[in-house]
Design a protein around this motif. Structure first.
Motif, mmCIF file in Angstrom:
data_model
loop_
_atom_site.group_PDB
_atom_site.id
_atom_site.type_symbol
_atom_site.label_atom_id
_atom_site.label_comp_id
_atom_site.label_asym_id
_atom_site.label_seq_id
_atom_site.Cartn_x
_atom_site.Cartn_y
_atom_site.Cartn_z
ATOM 1 N N TYR A 124 11.879 7.562 2.951
ATOM 2 C CA TYR A 124 12.418 7.659 1.426
ATOM 3 C C TYR A 124 12.132 9.002 1.046
ATOM 4 O O TYR A 124 13.242 9.759 0.611
ATOM 5 C CB TYR A 124 11.808 6.716 0.483
ATOM 6 N N GLN A 125 11.115 9.724 1.584
ATOM 7 C CA GLN A 125 10.689 11.129 0.933
ATOM 8 C C GLN A 125 11.686 12.132 1.643
ATOM 9 O O GLN A 125 12.198 12.979 1.022
ATOM 10 C CB GLN A 125 9.553 11.510 0.953
ATOM 11 N N GLY A 175 12.200 -3.886 -2.698
ATOM 12 C CA GLY A 175 11.701 -3.298 -3.891
ATOM 13 C C GLY A 175 10.359 -2.913 -3.557
ATOM 14 O O GLY A 175 9.829 -2.118 -4.489
ATOM 15 N N THR A 176 9.779 -3.049 -2.474
ATOM 16 C CA THR A 176 8.402 -2.467 -2.143
ATOM 17 C C THR A 176 8.467 -1.728 -0.813
ATOM 18 O O THR A 176 8.710 -2.456 0.116
ATOM 19 C CB THR A 176 7.456 -3.536 -2.050
ATOM 20 N N LEU A 177 8.079 -0.488 -0.696
ATOM 21 C CA LEU A 177 8.126 0.253 0.529
ATOM 22 C C LEU A 177 6.841 0.355 1.101
ATOM 23 O O LEU A 177 5.739 0.473 0.570
ATOM 24 C CB LEU A 177 8.807 1.710 0.012
ATOM 25 N N SER A 178 7.030 0.347 2.691
ATOM 26 C CA SER A 178 5.790 0.280 3.369
ATOM 27 C C SER A 178 5.558 2.030 3.476
ATOM 28 O O SER A 178 6.145 2.665 2.962
ATOM 29 C CB SER A 178 5.906 -0.105 4.831
ATOM 30 N N VAL A 179 4.280 2.048 4.057
ATOM 31 C CA VAL A 179 4.126 3.718 4.233
ATOM 32 C C VAL A 179 5.181 4.356 5.042
ATOM 33 O O VAL A 179 5.445 5.560 4.900
ATOM 34 C CB VAL A 179 2.743 3.629 5.015
ATOM 35 N N GLU A 180 5.541 3.785 6.385
ATOM 36 C CA GLU A 180 6.513 4.307 6.824
ATOM 37 C C GLU A 180 7.900 4.432 6.059
ATOM 38 O O GLU A 180 8.576 5.374 6.212
ATOM 39 C CB GLU A 180 6.892 3.476 8.067
#
Length: 61
Positions: free
Chosen positions: A43-44, A33-38
């Motif tokens: 995801y984008q 539920g929490t995405l790191s920068v990478e």
């Protein structure tokens, strides 16, 4: 702060929107539920691939 935009064209996905959507869901499950920068970058990229693969609505004239 200036941001650069890529001028390269991404190749069209050979995968269906459903396949890309499943990968997006798997990414969120792995991330808890929490995405790191990478992971946000991934995801984008996946969302853009999904949008390109998703059927486009037909508008009546």
């Amino acid at each position: 702060m200036l941001h650069s935009m890529s001028t390269s064209v991404e190749p069209v996905s050979d995968r269906s929107a459903d396949e890309v959507n499943e990968e997006i869901r798997a990414l969120w499950r792995r991330a808890g539920g929490t995405l790191s920068v990478e992971e946000r970058e991934e995801y984008q990229r996946l969302v853009m691939e999904w949008a390109a693969a998703a059927p486009q609505p037909v508008h009546a004239a």
